[in-house]
Design a protein around this motif. Structure first.
Motif, PDB file in Angstrom:
ATOM      1  N   TYR A 183      -0.906  26.731  22.818  1.00 52.65           N
ATOM      2  CA  TYR A 183      -0.131  26.492  21.607  1.00 52.65           C
ATOM      3  C   TYR A 183      -1.086  26.542  20.418  1.00 52.65           C
ATOM      4  CZ  TYR A 183       3.107  24.473  25.055  1.00 52.65           C
ATOM      5  OH  TYR A 183       3.934  24.270  26.126  1.00 52.65           O
ATOM      6  N   THR A 184      -0.551  26.437  19.220  1.00 51.32           N
ATOM      7  CA  THR A 184      -1.384  26.269  18.036  1.00 51.32           C
ATOM      8  C   THR A 184      -0.806  25.134  17.211  1.00 51.32           C
ATOM      9  OG1 THR A 184      -0.121  27.901  16.777  1.00 51.32           O
ATOM     10  CG2 THR A 184      -2.108  28.689  17.886  1.00 51.32           C
ATOM     11  N   VAL A 185      -1.679  24.475  16.454  1.00 48.06           N
ATOM     12  CA  VAL A 185      -1.226  23.445  15.533  1.00 48.06           C
ATOM     13  C   VAL A 185      -0.383  24.162  14.482  1.00 48.06           C
ATOM     14  CG1 VAL A 185      -1.919  21.725  13.820  1.00 48.06           C
ATOM     15  CG2 VAL A 185      -3.219  21.960  15.945  1.00 48.06           C
ATOM     16  N   SER A 186       0.910  23.819  14.423  1.00 43.90           N
ATOM     17  CA  SER A 186       1.827  24.518  13.520  1.00 43.90           C
ATOM     18  C   SER A 186       1.954  23.833  12.172  1.00 43.90           C
ATOM     19  CB  SER A 186       3.198  24.652  14.164  1.00 43.90           C
ATOM     20  OG  SER A 186       3.709  23.373  14.504  1.00 43.90           O
ATOM     21  N   SER A 187       1.810  22.523  12.152  1.00 45.27           N
ATOM     22  CA  SER A 187       1.854  21.798  10.880  1.00 45.27           C
ATOM     23  C   SER A 187       1.195  20.441  11.054  1.00 45.27           C
ATOM     24  CB  SER A 187       3.288  21.645  10.366  1.00 45.27           C
ATOM     25  OG  SER A 187       4.038  20.813  11.237  1.00 45.27           O
ATOM     26  N   ARG A 188       0.869  19.851   9.919  1.00 43.24           N
ATOM     27  CA  ARG A 188       0.219  18.533   9.901  1.00 43.24           C
ATOM     28  C   ARG A 188       0.921  17.667   8.873  1.00 43.24           C
ATOM     29  NH1 ARG A 188      -5.931  18.482  10.234  1.00 43.24           N
ATOM     30  NH2 ARG A 188      -5.768  17.921   8.076  1.00 43.24           N
ATOM     31  N   ASN A 189       0.944  16.385   9.128  1.00 45.28           N
ATOM     32  CA  ASN A 189       1.537  15.419   8.207  1.00 45.28           C
ATOM     33  C   ASN A 189       0.601  14.213   8.166  1.00 45.28           C
ATOM     34  OD1 ASN A 189       3.164  13.740   6.704  1.00 45.28           O
ATOM     35  ND2 ASN A 189       4.991  14.043   7.948  1.00 45.28           N
ATOM     36  N   ALA A 190       0.153  13.839   6.986  1.00 39.18           N
ATOM     37  CA  ALA A 190      -0.820  12.745   6.862  1.00 39.18           C
ATOM     38  C   ALA A 190      -0.270  11.419   7.372  1.00 39.18           C
ATOM     39  CB  ALA A 190      -1.289  12.602   5.419  1.00 39.18           C
ATOM     40  N   ALA A 191       1.000  11.112   7.099  1.00 41.37           N
ATOM     41  CA  ALA A 191       1.566   9.833   7.536  1.00 41.37           C
ATOM     42  C   ALA A 191       3.086   9.885   7.477  1.00 41.37           C
ATOM     43  CB  ALA A 191       1.051   8.695   6.667  1.00 41.37           C
ATOM     44  N   THR A 192       3.709   9.140   8.379  1.00 42.64           N
ATOM     45  CA  THR A 192       5.168   9.009   8.411  1.00 42.64           C
ATOM     46  C   THR A 192       5.521   7.857   9.350  1.00 42.64           C
ATOM     47  OG1 THR A 192       7.241  10.240   8.621  1.00 42.64           O
ATOM     48  CG2 THR A 192       5.604  10.624  10.328  1.00 42.64           C
ATOM     49  N   THR A 193       6.787   7.702   9.625  1.00 43.39           N
ATOM     50  CA  THR A 193       7.249   6.730  10.616  1.00 43.39           C
ATOM     51  C   THR A 193       7.630   7.492  11.869  1.00 43.39           C
ATOM     52  OG1 THR A 193       8.088   5.274   8.892  1.00 43.39           O
ATOM     53  CG2 THR A 193       8.936   4.915  11.120  1.00 43.39           C
ATOM     54  N   GLY A 194       7.097   7.093  13.019  1.00 41.93           N
ATOM     55  CA  GLY A 194       7.395   7.760  14.282  1.00 41.93           C
ATOM     56  C   GLY A 194       8.820   7.483  14.732  1.00 41.93           C
ATOM     57  N   SER A 195       9.290   8.245  15.712  1.00 48.49           N
ATOM     58  CA  SER A 195      10.644   8.061  16.225  1.00 48.49           C
ATOM     59  C   SER A 195      10.824   6.695  16.876  1.00 48.49           C
ATOM     60  CB  SER A 195      10.986   9.172  17.225  1.00 48.49           C
ATOM     61  OG  SER A 195      10.067   9.153  18.302  1.00 48.49           O
ATOM     62  N   ASP A 196       9.713   6.021  17.175  1.00 46.51           N
ATOM     63  CA  ASP A 196       9.771   4.678  17.742  1.00 46.51           C
ATOM     64  C   ASP A 196       9.694   3.590  16.660  1.00 46.51           C
ATOM     65  OD1 ASP A 196       7.143   5.062  16.990  1.00 46.51           O
ATOM     66  OD2 ASP A 196       6.298   4.631  18.959  1.00 46.51           O
ATOM     67  N   GLY A 197       9.711   4.000  15.378  1.00 50.82           N
ATOM     68  CA  GLY A 197       9.689   3.036  14.281  1.00 50.82           C
ATOM     69  C   GLY A 197       8.301   2.583  13.856  1.00 50.82           C
ATOM     70  N   GLN A 227       4.611   2.990  12.112  1.00 52.71           N
ATOM     71  CA  GLN A 227       3.945   3.752  11.058  1.00 52.71           C
ATOM     72  C   GLN A 227       2.779   4.502  11.696  1.00 52.71           C
ATOM     73  OE1 GLN A 227       4.842   4.033   7.691  1.00 52.71           O
ATOM     74  NE2 GLN A 227       6.669   3.094   8.545  1.00 52.71           N
ATOM     75  N   ILE A 228       2.796   5.844  11.570  1.00 55.80           N
ATOM     76  CA  ILE A 228       1.763   6.663  12.191  1.00 55.80           C
ATOM     77  C   ILE A 228       1.082   7.543  11.147  1.00 55.80           C
ATOM     78  CG2 ILE A 228       2.770   6.671  14.502  1.00 55.80           C
ATOM     79  CD1 ILE A 228       4.017   9.408  13.869  1.00 55.80           C
ATOM     80  N   GLU A 229      -0.103   8.048  11.522  1.00 60.70           N
ATOM     81  CA  GLU A 229      -0.856   8.936  10.646  1.00 60.70           C
ATOM     82  C   GLU A 229      -1.511  10.026  11.469  1.00 60.70           C
ATOM     83  OE1 GLU A 229      -3.887   6.620   8.694  1.00 60.70           O
ATOM     84  OE2 GLU A 229      -4.751   5.969  10.583  1.00 60.70           O
ATOM     85  N   HIS A 230      -2.070  11.013  10.760  1.00 66.57           N
ATOM     86  CA  HIS A 230      -2.782  12.115  11.401  1.00 66.57           C
ATOM     87  C   HIS A 230      -1.891  12.851  12.404  1.00 66.57           C
ATOM     88  CE1 HIS A 230      -6.337   9.330  10.455  1.00 66.57           C
ATOM     89  NE2 HIS A 230      -6.242  10.233   9.492  1.00 66.57           N
ATOM     90  N   ILE A 231      -0.675  13.192  11.993  1.00 65.41           N
ATOM     91  CA  ILE A 231       0.292  13.844  12.870  1.00 65.41           C
ATOM     92  C   ILE A 231       0.018  15.346  12.877  1.00 65.41           C
ATOM     93  CG2 ILE A 231       2.735  14.164  13.381  1.00 65.41           C
ATOM     94  CD1 ILE A 231       1.935  11.540  10.908  1.00 65.41           C
ATOM     95  N   MET A 232      -0.178  15.888  14.072  1.00 66.11           N
ATOM     96  CA  MET A 232      -0.456  17.311  14.236  1.00 66.11           C
ATOM     97  C   MET A 232       0.536  17.886  15.250  1.00 66.11           C
ATOM     98  SD  MET A 232      -4.614  17.108  14.203  1.00 66.11           S
ATOM     99  CE  MET A 232      -4.749  18.641  15.024  1.00 66.11           C
TER     100      MET A 232
END
Length: 186
Positions: free
Chosen positions: A108-122, A124-129
């Motif tokens: 696979y390849t890293v398709s997008s990145r997001n510095a921070a958000t809320t995960g599907s489990d509620g 707070q997460i960061e460094h999402i690849m």
């Protein structure tokens, strides 16, 4: 015999401060040279998930069949990630907590990145690849902002987050830009 001069109070405070800093420095160096505990997997209770506790262990060998060149290797069976540079040297390896949805083995390849958000489990997460999708669920590496391990997923909940310790998430974020190859092996 001459009478010794009396030191001003600021000189005493300065001397005590310098002495305290020196003592703390010596203790810090001694502590750094000593043994360091590592996290271990606790026996799960009858209500707990049987997920491993990520540990910082000696580097394991990159799995055979994981490709060549600069890449992220994710082993489903070992629940481990390797950051491999262009010279085939392992820059870092660490264990992870996989979600309930795992990608199929493949490249696979890293398709997008997001510095921070809320995960599907509620959480707070960061460094999402993001690098894969399966059964309508996006699969991505991330770490909890507070450094906590993920709670056991509720029965039937689909989560594609591959969580790791905060320091490992920071290292992966620096290593894996958009387009970086991610090889998933069994």
């Amino acid at each position: 015999m001459p009478v010794p001069a009396r030191l001003p109070s600021w000189a005493w405070v300065t001397g005590l401060t310098v002495g305290a800093i020196a003592a703390v420095t010596v203790l810090g160096v001694q502590a750094d040279r000593g043994s360091h505990p590592t996290a271990t997997s606790a026996k799960p209770s009858s209500t707990a998930s049987a997920q491993p506790t990520p540990t910082a262990s000696a580097p394991a060998r990159v799995p055979d069949g994981s490709g060549t060149g600069r890449r992220v290797v994710y082993s489903l069976g070992e629940k481990r990630v390797w950051l491999v540079d262009a010279s085939e040297a392992t820059r870092r390896t660490f264990t992870v907590w996989p979600g309930s949805v795992s990608p199929d083995p493949g490249s696979y390849t890293v398709s997008s990145r997001n510095a921070a958000t809320t995960g599907s489990d509620g959480v707070q997460i960061e460094h999402i690849m993001y690098f894969a999708a399966k059964s309508g669920t996006s699969v991505a590496f991330s770490n909890a902002v507070d450094g906590a391990s993920p709670p056991p997923a509720a029965s039937g909940t689909k989560t594609g987050g591959v969580r790791m310790r905060k320091a490992d998430g920071t290292a992966l974020w620096a290593f894996g830009t958009v387009g970086t190859t991610v090889t998933v092996v069994n």
